[in-house]
Design a protein around this motif. Structure first.
Motif, PDB file in Angstrom:
ATOM      1  N   GLY A 141      67.953  54.189  14.486  1.00  9.41           N
ATOM      2  CA  GLY A 141      68.116  55.629  14.334  1.00  9.41           C
ATOM      3  C   GLY A 141      68.791  56.306  15.500  1.00  9.41           C
ATOM      4  O   GLY A 141      68.764  57.534  15.613  1.00  9.41           O
ATOM      5  N   TYR A 142      69.452  55.530  16.338  1.00 11.49           N
ATOM      6  CA  TYR A 142      70.030  56.065  17.575  1.00 11.49           C
ATOM      7  C   TYR A 142      71.472  55.620  17.726  1.00 11.49           C
ATOM      8  O   TYR A 142      71.827  54.482  17.424  1.00 11.49           O
ATOM      9  CB  TYR A 142      69.202  55.565  18.760  1.00 11.49           C
ATOM     10  CG  TYR A 142      69.885  55.667  20.095  1.00 11.49           C
ATOM     11  CD1 TYR A 142      69.969  56.882  20.768  1.00 11.49           C
ATOM     12  CD2 TYR A 142      70.437  54.537  20.695  1.00 11.49           C
ATOM     13  CE1 TYR A 142      70.598  56.959  22.000  1.00 11.49           C
ATOM     14  CE2 TYR A 142      71.057  54.610  21.932  1.00 11.49           C
ATOM     15  CZ  TYR A 142      71.136  55.832  22.582  1.00 11.49           C
ATOM     16  OH  TYR A 142      71.750  55.912  23.793  1.00 11.49           O
ATOM     17  N   SER A 143      72.329  56.515  18.207  1.00 14.19           N
ATOM     18  CA  SER A 143      73.696  56.179  18.584  1.00 14.19           C
ATOM     19  C   SER A 143      73.951  56.688  19.991  1.00 14.19           C
ATOM     20  O   SER A 143      73.652  57.837  20.304  1.00 14.19           O
ATOM     21  CB  SER A 143      74.720  56.799  17.621  1.00 14.19           C
ATOM     22  OG  SER A 143      76.039  56.564  18.081  1.00 14.19           O
ATOM     23  N   ALA A 144      74.505  55.826  20.851  1.00 18.47           N
ATOM     24  CA  ALA A 144      74.817  56.229  22.227  1.00 18.47           C
ATOM     25  C   ALA A 144      76.188  56.882  22.329  1.00 18.47           C
ATOM     26  O   ALA A 144      76.561  57.340  23.407  1.00 18.47           O
ATOM     27  CB  ALA A 144      74.753  55.014  23.159  1.00 18.47           C
ATOM     28  N   TRP A 145      76.941  56.920  21.245  1.00 18.46           N
ATOM     29  CA  TRP A 145      78.260  57.558  21.257  1.00 18.46           C
ATOM     30  C   TRP A 145      78.089  59.010  20.850  1.00 18.46           C
ATOM     31  O   TRP A 145      77.670  59.315  19.728  1.00 18.46           O
ATOM     32  CB  TRP A 145      79.207  56.847  20.293  1.00 18.46           C
ATOM     33  CG  TRP A 145      80.612  57.364  20.300  1.00 18.46           C
ATOM     34  CD1 TRP A 145      81.166  58.223  19.390  1.00 18.46           C
ATOM     35  CD2 TRP A 145      81.654  57.058  21.229  1.00 18.46           C
ATOM     36  NE1 TRP A 145      82.479  58.473  19.690  1.00 18.46           N
ATOM     37  CE2 TRP A 145      82.814  57.764  20.827  1.00 18.46           C
ATOM     38  CE3 TRP A 145      81.724  56.254  22.372  1.00 18.46           C
ATOM     39  CZ2 TRP A 145      84.019  57.686  21.526  1.00 18.46           C
ATOM     40  CZ3 TRP A 145      82.925  56.170  23.060  1.00 18.46           C
ATOM     41  CH2 TRP A 145      84.052  56.879  22.632  1.00 18.46           C
ATOM     42  N   VAL A 153      82.017  60.836  23.707  1.00 19.63           N
ATOM     43  CA  VAL A 153      81.537  60.593  25.069  1.00 19.63           C
ATOM     44  C   VAL A 153      80.532  59.449  25.042  1.00 19.63           C
ATOM     45  O   VAL A 153      79.663  59.389  24.165  1.00 19.63           O
ATOM     46  CB  VAL A 153      80.872  61.854  25.656  1.00 19.63           C
ATOM     47  CG1 VAL A 153      80.244  61.556  27.018  1.00 19.63           C
ATOM     48  CG2 VAL A 153      81.875  62.993  25.767  1.00 19.63           C
ATOM     49  N   ALA A 154      80.629  58.552  26.015  1.00 18.11           N
ATOM     50  CA  ALA A 154      79.633  57.502  26.231  1.00 18.11           C
ATOM     51  C   ALA A 154      79.018  57.715  27.604  1.00 18.11           C
ATOM     52  O   ALA A 154      79.697  57.553  28.627  1.00 18.11           O
ATOM     53  CB  ALA A 154      80.276  56.125  26.133  1.00 18.11           C
ATOM     54  N   ALA A 155      77.751  58.136  27.641  1.00 17.73           N
ATOM     55  CA  ALA A 155      77.015  58.340  28.900  1.00 17.73           C
ATOM     56  C   ALA A 155      75.539  58.325  28.560  1.00 17.73           C
ATOM     57  O   ALA A 155      75.033  59.289  27.989  1.00 17.73           O
ATOM     58  CB  ALA A 155      77.408  59.663  29.563  1.00 17.73           C
ATOM     59  N   ASN A 156      74.859  57.244  28.891  1.00 12.75           N
ATOM     60  CA  ASN A 156      73.451  57.145  28.534  1.00 12.75           C
ATOM     61  C   ASN A 156      72.756  56.105  29.396  1.00 12.75           C
ATOM     62  O   ASN A 156      73.407  55.267  30.015  1.00 12.75           O
ATOM     63  CB  ASN A 156      73.297  56.797  27.056  1.00 12.75           C
ATOM     64  CG  ASN A 156      72.182  57.590  26.402  1.00 12.75           C
ATOM     65  OD1 ASN A 156      71.028  57.424  26.760  1.00 12.75           O
ATOM     66  ND2 ASN A 156      72.525  58.459  25.473  1.00 12.75           N
ATOM     67  N   ALA A 219      78.953  52.855  33.662  1.00 13.01           N
ATOM     68  CA  ALA A 219      80.332  53.043  33.184  1.00 13.01           C
ATOM     69  C   ALA A 219      80.316  54.154  32.141  1.00 13.01           C
ATOM     70  O   ALA A 219      79.449  54.195  31.264  1.00 13.01           O
ATOM     71  CB  ALA A 219      80.855  51.745  32.571  1.00 13.01           C
ATOM     72  N   THR A 220      81.278  55.066  32.241  1.00 13.31           N
ATOM     73  CA  THR A 220      81.322  56.191  31.304  1.00 13.31           C
ATOM     74  C   THR A 220      82.712  56.326  30.711  1.00 13.31           C
ATOM     75  O   THR A 220      83.705  55.866  31.286  1.00 13.31           O
ATOM     76  CB  THR A 220      80.903  57.506  31.994  1.00 13.31           C
ATOM     77  OG1 THR A 220      80.719  58.512  31.003  1.00 13.31           O
ATOM     78  CG2 THR A 220      81.951  57.979  33.000  1.00 13.31           C
ATOM     79  N   LEU A 221      82.759  56.961  29.542  1.00 10.89           N
ATOM     80  CA  LEU A 221      84.029  57.239  28.881  1.00 10.89           C
ATOM     81  C   LEU A 221      83.918  58.574  28.167  1.00 10.89           C
ATOM     82  O   LEU A 221      82.951  58.816  27.439  1.00 10.89           O
ATOM     83  CB  LEU A 221      84.361  56.143  27.865  1.00 10.89           C
ATOM     84  CG  LEU A 221      85.674  56.317  27.098  1.00 10.89           C
ATOM     85  CD1 LEU A 221      86.867  56.199  28.036  1.00 10.89           C
ATOM     86  CD2 LEU A 221      85.777  55.294  25.970  1.00 10.89           C
ATOM     87  N   ALA A 222      84.887  59.457  28.407  1.00  7.23           N
ATOM     88  CA  ALA A 222      84.936  60.748  27.718  1.00  7.23           C
ATOM     89  C   ALA A 222      86.360  60.969  27.232  1.00  7.23           C
ATOM     90  O   ALA A 222      87.314  60.824  28.004  1.00  7.23           O
ATOM     91  CB  ALA A 222      84.510  61.876  28.644  1.00  7.23           C
ATOM     92  N   ASN A 286      82.008  69.013  25.935  1.00  2.06           N
ATOM     93  CA  ASN A 286      81.369  69.892  24.964  1.00  2.06           C
ATOM     94  C   ASN A 286      80.429  69.087  24.083  1.00  2.06           C
ATOM     95  O   ASN A 286      80.758  68.709  22.956  1.00  2.06           O
ATOM     96  CB  ASN A 286      82.435  70.600  24.119  1.00  2.06           C
ATOM     97  CG  ASN A 286      81.825  71.609  23.160  1.00  2.06           C
ATOM     98  OD1 ASN A 286      80.679  72.004  23.309  1.00  2.06           O
ATOM     99  ND2 ASN A 286      82.596  72.029  22.172  1.00  2.06           N
ATOM    100  N   VAL A 287      79.239  68.784  24.625  1.00  2.00           N
ATOM    101  CA  VAL A 287      78.239  67.992  23.898  1.00  2.00           C
ATOM    102  C   VAL A 287      76.958  68.804  23.758  1.00  2.00           C
ATOM    103  O   VAL A 287      76.666  69.672  24.583  1.00  2.00           O
ATOM    104  CB  VAL A 287      77.942  66.665  24.621  1.00  2.00           C
ATOM    105  CG1 VAL A 287      79.147  65.744  24.570  1.00  2.00           C
ATOM    106  CG2 VAL A 287      77.518  66.907  26.069  1.00  2.00           C
ATOM    107  N   PRO A 288      76.149  68.515  22.731  1.00  2.00           N
ATOM    108  CA  PRO A 288      74.922  69.290  22.501  1.00  2.00           C
ATOM    109  C   PRO A 288      73.716  68.782  23.275  1.00  2.00           C
ATOM    110  O   PRO A 288      72.623  69.312  23.130  1.00  2.00           O
ATOM    111  CB  PRO A 288      74.706  69.121  20.998  1.00  2.00           C
ATOM    112  CG  PRO A 288      75.272  67.774  20.692  1.00  2.00           C
ATOM    113  CD  PRO A 288      76.460  67.611  21.612  1.00  2.00           C
ATOM    114  N   THR A 289      73.857  67.726  24.080  1.00  2.00           N
ATOM    115  CA  THR A 289      72.727  67.158  24.793  1.00  2.00           C
ATOM    116  C   THR A 289      72.351  68.025  25.992  1.00  2.00           C
ATOM    117  O   THR A 289      73.095  68.903  26.407  1.00  2.00           O
ATOM    118  CB  THR A 289      73.069  65.744  25.282  1.00  2.00           C
ATOM    119  OG1 THR A 289      74.245  65.823  26.081  1.00  2.00           O
ATOM    120  CG2 THR A 289      73.321  64.818  24.111  1.00  2.00           C
ATOM    121  N   GLY A 290      71.192  67.724  26.608  1.00  2.00           N
ATOM    122  CA  GLY A 290      70.724  68.536  27.717  1.00  2.00           C
ATOM    123  C   GLY A 290      70.708  67.859  29.063  1.00  2.00           C
ATOM    124  O   GLY A 290      70.484  68.513  30.074  1.00  2.00           O
TER     125      GLY A 290
END
Length: 508
Positions: A141-145, A153-156, A219-222, A286-290
């Motif tokens: 039930g989870y996606s890191a993308w 964006v990949a940042a988790n 490692a991150t990607l946006a 511009n992501v909805p995460t906190g």
């Protein structure tokens, strides 16, 4: 910095070791997990990665990600089979230039059978070709993308790489990185390290190089439409900052915070020693995460961090992680206090610098904020468990533990420890026990009782015990947060620190 929590495996897996001694290595398949007690299926056994070369093409309109990742590694045992952590659809796998069999197993295992057995100590070159829409791929039930209006964006933490490149996904297997991404003209790419770009008809390729060891989750990607700025710190380190062109009312506050990166990283170097990487910066998509995340040299911030105005405290926190968490990374995820306790304490040092409350006043405030029967004191920062790894208590009680250490050894020895630890362990991994041994060596004092009391014992420590803040001894009985003000006055910096802290409880 709270991020995605992986569900722990069965209790029997808790006995697995993080690594297998060379003498015990046997011919056969590499382990499907590296053996971390919190996340036994994270990472893989049988090899050690030295470099990732990641070449991607991404179409924001459709979320189609096409990629070829080349992995350079060395076998740590005779290998008939090995695993990578990856969830996207794979088209082809080559091992040392020969086609290999592959299959997807478990939640995120790419199981690879090479054409020939790989001898222990031999170099391995793995090429994985793939194509998928990462925003539509879920595990549990989870996606890191994180899909955005203009890209992704990949940042988790503690996982995230499996949604954009195959890897040995555990902090103990660090590597260097080359990331090269082709996107439609007018779209920008953010990743770790030094940057270059070149264009062709209708497409632009962005390339980034991270030459210092980097954990996979860092490692991150946006990909999206960004305003990218380039500058240097006062000390000369290149600074790269970027902001989504659709941040709305949060743009000014975000820039007023993140544009102070150069100033703040040089200020932190006074406490922690030379900045360990070749570039530094941050980006706000511009992501909805906190949450925010200390992605190495290029920090991820969500717009929500700046919804109440500028917040330099969160920038200090994430920058502190470049020493405590990125350069010196956890040996196992239960060592998370080495990351979060010290990053939170850096905010307390910034509060002192800004004359908004000393570290001692903040420690007293936290100590008195929660009564003895509050759930806050049930979390052990030195071993919080996978379900509480990013609990606020790991941050706040963890920072009180740092202040207790400061009081126990005195400022001169404390600040030697604070700077010497990330210098001595640079680019490596470490445990809390190793940090304790280092602190004892520098201070000349036994610290076992202090560490046991503040990090490994559930319950509110007795006032003044094991190096606790001596100022707390004269305080009146503590009050629950709902019962009114704490016995210790609220420092001016507390609300900004809490804005950072609130997102750590987010469950993803």
């Amino acid at each position: 910095m709270r991020k995605r929590l992986i569900v722990s495996a069965a209790a029997g897996a808790l006995a697995l070791l993080l690594s297998v001694p060379a003498s015990a290595a046997q011919a056969g398949p590499g382990a499907a997990g590296i053996g971390d007690p919190y996340y036994p299926n994270a990472g893989n056994g049988g090899y050690d990665v030295s470099h990732y070369d990641i070449r991607l093409k991404y179409q924001p309109a459709t979320d189609l990600l096409e990629g070829t990742t080349t992995i350079l590694a060395t076998a740590t045992q005779d290998l008939t089979r090995f695993n990578l952590d990856f969830v996207l659809q794979v088209k082809e796998v080559l091992v040392n230039g020969r086609a290999a069999k592959f299959a997807s197993t478990g939640e995120q295992e790419l199981e690879i059978t090479p054409a020939r057995t790989i001898a222990k100590g031999s170099p391995i070159t793995v090429v994985v070709r793939y194509a998928d829409k990462p925003g539509s791929v879920e595990r549990g039930g989870y996606s890191a993308w994180l899909r955005t209006p203009d890209g992704g964006v990949a940042a988790n933490e503690p996982e995230g790489s499996a949604w954009w490149y195959p890897s040995n996904d555990h902090p103990t297997d660090k590597a260097t990185f080359d990331v090269s991404v082709q996107v439609p003209d007018g779209t920008q790419v953010i990743s770790n390290g030094t940057a270059a770009q070149r264009s062709s008809a209708g497409w632009t390729r962005y390339s980034y190089r991270q030459t210092k060891p980097q954990a996979t989750y860092l490692a991150t990607l946006a990909i999206g439409k960004f305003e990218i700025r380039n500058d240097t710190t006062p000390g000369g380190t290149p600074v790269i900052t970027a902001y989504s062109k659709d941040l709305g009312d949060n743009l000014g506050a975000a820039q007023a915070s993140v544009e102070r990166t150069g100033e703040l990283v040089d200020w932190l170097a006074g406490y922690f020693g030379e900045y360990p990487f070749g570039t530094v910066g941050g980006y706000v998509p511009n992501v909805p995460t906190g949450y925010a995340l200390e992605t190495q040299g290029q920090i991820f911030y969500s717009p929500a961090q700046f919804a109440r105005g500028a917040n330099t405290s969160v920038v200090v926190h994430e920058l502190a992680h470049q020493w405590y968490g990125d350069s010196v990374s956890v040996q196992r995820w239960s060592d998370i206090w080495l990351n979060e306790g010290f990053a939170r304490y850096s905010q307390w040092l910034w509060s002192e610098h800004e004359n908004e409350g000393t570290a001692q006043e903040l420690a007293d405030y936290v100590y008195n904020l929660y009564p003895a029967d509050h759930a806050f004191w049930t979390v052990k920062p030195g071993d919080p468990g996978a379900d509480h790894q990013f609990s606020g208590a790991v941050y706040d009680r963890g920072a009180v533990a740092v202040q207790a250490l400061r009081n126990a050894v005195g400022d001169e020895k404390f600040f030697r420890i604070l700077k010497g630890w990330p210098t001595e362990r640079k680019y490596g991994n470490a445990t809390i026990q190793q940090f304790q041994a280092y602190a004892e060596r520098i201070s000349g004092k036994p610290l076992g009782e202090l560490f046991n009391t503040w990090l490994f014992t559930a319950g509110k420590p007795a006032v003044g015990s094991a190096g606790a803040a001596p100022a707390a001894a004269s305080l009146a009985p503590s009050l629950a947060p709902s019962a009114g003000a704490s016995a210790a006055p609220e420092p001016k910096s507390w609300k900004k620190i809490q804005e950072t802290n609130a997102v750590h409880e987010h469950k993803g």
